[in-house]
Design an enzyme around this catalytic site. Structure first.
Site, mmCIF file in Angstrom:
data_model
loop_
_atom_site.group_PDB
_atom_site.id
_atom_site.type_symbol
_atom_site.label_atom_id
_atom_site.label_comp_id
_atom_site.label_asym_id
_atom_site.label_seq_id
_atom_site.Cartn_x
_atom_site.Cartn_y
_atom_site.Cartn_z
ATOM 1 N N GLY A 89 -15.060 51.934 -40.721
ATOM 2 C CA GLY A 89 -15.815 50.713 -41.006
ATOM 3 C C GLY A 89 -16.213 50.016 -39.719
ATOM 4 N N ALA A 90 -16.336 50.826 -38.629
ATOM 5 C CA ALA A 90 -16.513 50.265 -37.271
ATOM 6 C C ALA A 90 -17.809 49.494 -37.089
ATOM 7 C CB ALA A 90 -16.436 51.387 -36.239
ATOM 8 N N LYS A 113 -18.689 44.020 -40.509
ATOM 9 C CA LYS A 113 -18.444 42.688 -39.906
ATOM 10 C C LYS A 113 -17.071 42.643 -39.238
ATOM 11 C CE LYS A 113 -19.560 40.708 -43.927
ATOM 12 N NZ LYS A 113 -20.281 41.831 -44.595
ATOM 13 N N MET A 114 -16.040 43.096 -39.942
ATOM 14 C CA MET A 114 -14.697 43.111 -39.354
ATOM 15 C C MET A 114 -14.557 44.239 -38.337
ATOM 16 S SD MET A 114 -12.680 40.678 -40.302
ATOM 17 C CE MET A 114 -11.035 41.315 -40.073
ATOM 18 N N GLY A 128 -6.773 46.692 -43.421
ATOM 19 C CA GLY A 128 -7.188 45.330 -43.747
ATOM 20 C C GLY A 128 -7.999 45.275 -45.023
ATOM 21 N N THR A 154 -9.108 45.154 -48.620
ATOM 22 C CA THR A 154 -8.386 44.632 -49.781
ATOM 23 C C THR A 154 -8.832 45.375 -51.052
ATOM 24 O OG1 THR A 154 -10.022 42.854 -49.730
ATOM 25 C CG2 THR A 154 -7.840 42.363 -48.871
ATOM 26 N N HIS A 169 -14.657 32.458 -50.082
ATOM 27 C CA HIS A 169 -15.123 33.479 -49.136
ATOM 28 C C HIS A 169 -16.644 33.560 -49.120
ATOM 29 C CE1 HIS A 169 -10.927 34.863 -49.300
ATOM 30 N NE2 HIS A 169 -11.186 35.490 -48.168
ATOM 31 N N HIS A 170 -17.156 34.241 -48.075
ATOM 32 C CA HIS A 170 -18.601 34.507 -47.973
ATOM 33 C C HIS A 170 -19.071 35.309 -49.193
ATOM 34 C CE1 HIS A 170 -17.890 38.742 -46.851
ATOM 35 N NE2 HIS A 170 -16.809 38.264 -46.255
ATOM 36 N N LYS A 216 -18.456 39.296 -49.993
ATOM 37 C CA LYS A 216 -17.139 39.873 -50.270
ATOM 38 C C LYS A 216 -17.155 40.572 -51.632
ATOM 39 C CE LYS A 216 -12.192 38.764 -50.428
ATOM 40 N NZ LYS A 216 -11.796 39.935 -49.633
ATOM 41 N N GLY A 254 -7.349 39.461 -51.681
ATOM 42 C CA GLY A 254 -6.020 40.031 -51.488
ATOM 43 C C GLY A 254 -5.017 38.978 -51.047
HETATM 44 P P1 NAP Z 1 -18.497 45.133 -44.342
HETATM 45 O O1 NAP Z 1 -19.207 44.270 -43.361
HETATM 46 O O2 NAP Z 1 -19.212 45.556 -45.579
HETATM 47 O O3 NAP Z 1 -17.981 46.437 -43.548
HETATM 48 C C1 NAP Z 1 -17.501 47.600 -44.168
HETATM 49 C C2 NAP Z 1 -18.041 48.790 -43.363
HETATM 50 O O4 NAP Z 1 -17.402 49.993 -43.827
HETATM 51 C C3 NAP Z 1 -19.547 48.972 -43.567
HETATM 52 O O5 NAP Z 1 -20.177 49.200 -42.315
HETATM 53 C C4 NAP Z 1 -19.589 50.204 -44.458
HETATM 54 O O6 NAP Z 1 -20.795 50.925 -44.371
HETATM 55 C C5 NAP Z 1 -18.413 50.990 -43.906
HETATM 56 N N1 NAP Z 1 -18.004 52.111 -44.756
HETATM 57 C C6 NAP Z 1 -18.317 52.343 -46.072
HETATM 58 N N2 NAP Z 1 -17.767 53.500 -46.473
HETATM 59 C C7 NAP Z 1 -17.087 54.008 -45.410
HETATM 60 C C8 NAP Z 1 -16.292 55.181 -45.215
HETATM 61 N N3 NAP Z 1 -16.080 56.055 -46.202
HETATM 62 N N4 NAP Z 1 -15.730 55.397 -43.984
HETATM 63 C C9 NAP Z 1 -15.935 54.517 -42.980
HETATM 64 N N5 NAP Z 1 -16.685 53.385 -43.102
HETATM 65 C C10 NAP Z 1 -17.229 53.131 -44.309
HETATM 66 O O7 NAP Z 1 -17.145 44.433 -44.823
HETATM 67 P P2 NAP Z 1 -16.196 43.449 -43.973
HETATM 68 O O8 NAP Z 1 -16.574 42.038 -44.211
HETATM 69 O O9 NAP Z 1 -16.082 43.950 -42.582
HETATM 70 O O10 NAP Z 1 -14.803 43.667 -44.740
HETATM 71 C C11 NAP Z 1 -14.190 44.942 -44.804
HETATM 72 C C12 NAP Z 1 -12.906 44.831 -45.628
HETATM 73 O O11 NAP Z 1 -11.948 44.030 -44.917
HETATM 74 C C13 NAP Z 1 -13.085 44.137 -47.001
HETATM 75 O O12 NAP Z 1 -12.258 44.790 -47.958
HETATM 76 C C14 NAP Z 1 -12.570 42.726 -46.744
HETATM 77 O O13 NAP Z 1 -12.073 42.104 -47.912
HETATM 78 C C15 NAP Z 1 -11.444 43.011 -45.781
HETATM 79 N N6 NAP Z 1 -10.995 41.896 -44.928
HETATM 80 C C16 NAP Z 1 -9.663 41.835 -44.681
HETATM 81 C C17 NAP Z 1 -9.159 40.869 -43.847
HETATM 82 C C18 NAP Z 1 -7.679 40.835 -43.559
HETATM 83 O O14 NAP Z 1 -7.218 39.994 -42.766
HETATM 84 N N7 NAP Z 1 -6.900 41.724 -44.178
HETATM 85 C C19 NAP Z 1 -10.020 39.932 -43.271
HETATM 86 C C20 NAP Z 1 -11.381 40.014 -43.537
HETATM 87 C C21 NAP Z 1 -11.872 41.023 -44.361
HETATM 88 P P3 NAP Z 1 -21.931 50.678 -45.528
HETATM 89 O O15 NAP Z 1 -22.369 49.259 -45.348
HETATM 90 O O16 NAP Z 1 -22.964 51.681 -45.189
HETATM 91 O O17 NAP Z 1 -21.251 50.908 -46.860
#
Ligand code: NAP
Length: 238
Positions: free
Chosen positions: A9-10, A13-14, A95, A97, A150-151, A154, A160
C-alpha cells in the site's frame, strides 16, 4: 545490520508517510514498495535507490526477502497479503483495519515459532492513551457512547479504533460513525452520569501522528512471536 522493510500500500495515503518514516530511521531499510500503481517495477516515492517497486506482493516477497512486511492496504486484500508473508515466516506490522478477531487468531498461528503478526487498530500514542483512559473510566461511569469521525474515503465503519475501544470498555457502548471531507481520524468517548458528563477525545490532525508508532512496531516486532494486538504492548517496555 539494518532490518529490511517492505510496505504494502506504499502509494496510498498512509503508505507514503510510512515509506518516508522508514527512510528516516537509521536502523531500518526500505527495500520494497508494493502497490498496484507501481506497474513494471516503476514508481515514485521518497524511497531511496536500494528500494524496489512492485505491483505484485508475492514477487516482492520472493525477490526482496524483507524481514518485515508493513501493510496499509484495504480491508478486502490485507488477509491475502498477510497469508503470503506469514507463510514465508516474514514478520508483519499491520495498520489496515477491518479484520475480525477470529481471522487474526488464525493468521497469528501461521508461520514458524519465531514469526510475529503485530496489529494496531491505531498507531497514534494519543489514541492508545484514549483507549486506556476510556477503559478506566468505564469501570466507574457505566454509561458511555463512542463517536468516531474519519475522512470520507475510509472504507470500513465503525473504525478499528472504535471497535477496540468498545471491546476494552465495560458497559457495551454504542458506536456512532461520521464520515466527512476535511476530517483525518478522530474519536470521542462521552460518559454520562447524574448531572454530569465526561468527554475523552483524541484527534489525529495529520497522518504523521501514526509514524512513531509504526517505526517502533517495525523495530520491536521481531522480539515476539504469534499474534500481538495493540501498540501498548510495545510502549510499556519503553
Ligand atoms: P489508501 O489511501 O486507499 O491506500 C491503500 C493503498 O493500498 C492504495 O494505494 C491501494 O491501491 C493499495 N493496494 C490495494 N490493493 C493492494 C495490494 N493487494 N497490495 C498492495 N497494495 C494494495 O488508504 P489509507 O488511507 O492509506 O488507509 C489504508 C488502511 O490503513 C485502511 O484500512 C485504514 O483504515 C488504515 N489506517 C490505519 C491506521 C492505524 O493507525 N492503524 C491509521 C490510518 C489508516 P488502489 O488505490 O489501486 O486500490
Amino acid at each position: 545490520m539494518k532490518k529490511k522493510i517492505a510496505v504494502a500500500g506504499a502509494n496510498g495515503k498512509m503508505g507514503q508517510e510510512v515509506v518516508h518514516a522508514i527512510e528516516g530511521a537509521d536502523d531500518l531499510e526500505m527495500i520494497a514498495c508494493i502497490d498496484p500503481s507501481f506497474k513494471d517495477g516503476v514508481g515514485e516515492c521518497s524511497a531511496g535507490d536500494t528500494c524496489g517497486f512492485y505491483s505484485d506482493l508475492v514477487e516482492a516477497l520472493e525477490v526482496a526477502k524483507p524481514d518485515v512486511l508493513v501493510d496499509f492496504t484495504r480491508p478486502d486484500v490485507v488477509e491475502v497479503n498477510l497469508r503470503e508473508a506469514l507463510s514465508r515466516n516474514i514478520d508483519c506490522v499491520v495498520g489496515t483495519t477491518g479484520l475480525c478477531a477470529e481471522t487474526l487468531e488464525e493468521l497469528g498461528a501461521i508461520g514458524d515459532e519465531s514469526t510475529c503478526l503485530f496489529v494496531a487498530p491505531n498507531f497514534a500514542i494519543g489514541a492508545v492513551l484514549l483507549m486506556k483512559y476510556a477503559q478506566d473510566a468505564s469501570k466507574v461511569m457505566k454509561k458511555a457512547e463512542i463517536i468516531e469521525l474519519h475522512h470520507d474515503k475510509k472504507l470500513d465503519k465503525p473504525s478499528g479504533t472504535a471497535l477496540r475501544t468498545a471491546q476494552m470498555m465495560e458497559g457495551d457502548p454504542e458506536i456512532h460513525s461520521v464520515r466527512l471531507p476535511g476530517l483525518v481520524a478522530h474519536q470521542e468517548v462521552v460518559f454520562g452520569d447524574v448531572g454530569q458528563t465526561l468527554t475523552i477525545r483524541h484527534d489525529s490532525i495529520d497522518r504523521t501522528s501514526f509514524m512513531p508508532g509504526v517505526v517502533l512496531a517495525c523495530r520491536r516486532v521481531g522480539e515476539s512471536s504469534g499474534l500481538i494486538v495493540g501498540l501498548e504492548n510495545f510502549l510499556d517496555e519503553e
